[in-house]
Design a protein around this motif. Structure first.
Motif, short mmCIF file in Angstrom:
data_model
loop_
_atom_site.label_atom_id
_atom_site.label_comp_id
_atom_site.label_asym_id
_atom_site.label_seq_id
_atom_site.Cartn_x
_atom_site.Cartn_y
_atom_site.Cartn_z
N UNK A 24 0.83 -1.21 0.00
CA UNK A 24 0.00 0.00 0.00
C UNK A 24 0.87 1.25 0.00
N UNK A 25 1.96 1.24 0.77
CA UNK A 25 2.82 2.42 0.79
C UNK A 25 3.51 2.64 -0.56
N UNK A 26 3.93 1.56 -1.22
CA UNK A 26 4.51 1.70 -2.56
C UNK A 26 3.49 2.21 -3.56
N UNK A 27 2.27 1.69 -3.49
CA UNK A 27 1.22 2.14 -4.40
C UNK A 27 0.87 3.60 -4.13
N UNK A 28 0.81 3.98 -2.88
CA UNK A 28 0.53 5.37 -2.51
C UNK A 28 1.62 6.30 -3.03
N UNK A 29 2.87 5.86 -2.91
CA UNK A 29 3.99 6.66 -3.41
C UNK A 29 3.91 6.83 -4.92
N UNK A 30 3.55 5.77 -5.63
CA UNK A 30 3.43 5.86 -7.09
C UNK A 30 2.26 6.74 -7.50
#
Length: 140
Positions: A24-30
């Motif tokens: 989720x944090x990677x997706x949020x960053x992207x």
């Protein structure tokens, strides 16, 4: 319930929680980074890879955690088949998109005088179609 089962269940639960939070944090960053500049092809590939990995983590980790805590018959036949289907689709799409990312990176880093020079300009146009084809193919 034995204390060993509780410890193993908590380990499974922490792995699932950390895995989902990481995805989720990677997706949020992207998602945040796409507002600042135009979306690159690798960003599109990584988004779909993150979603596929999250499906695998959820469909495999949660049933293992529930079984370790000793809850039997939590899912009926339809639920078990649905979880198995989601896991297979997520795993297959994850492998296919990883291969697609590798191919895209090979095309991108090759010099302009190689045999891949014609594909260097065409590759970003077909990334979305290729990803959609992977999802559709493995869902069927």
């Amino acid at each position: 319930m034995a204390s060993r089962n509780v410890a193993i269940g908590l380990m499974f639960l922490s792995q699932v929680a950390i895995g989902i939070l990481g995805n989720i944090s990677l997706l949020y960053h992207l998602v945040l980074s796409c507002n600042k500049y135009t979306l690159r092809s690798t960003d599109v590939i990584l988004r779909h890879l993150i979603i596929a990995n999250a499906l695998v983590i959820l469909s495999k980790g949660i049933p293992q955690t529930i079984a370790t805590f000793g809850i039997k018959y939590f899912f009926n036949d339809l639920g078990c088949n649905l979880l198995s289907y989601i896991q297979r689709v997520g795993r297959s799409v994850s492998i296919a998109i990883t291969c697609l990312l590798s191919i895209y990176q090979i095309i991108t880093i090759n010099p302009m005088n190689s045999c891949w020079k014609d594909l260097k300009g065409k590759a970003p146009k077909y990334i979305g179609f290729s990803i959609s084809l992977c999802w559709i193919l493995y869902m069927v």
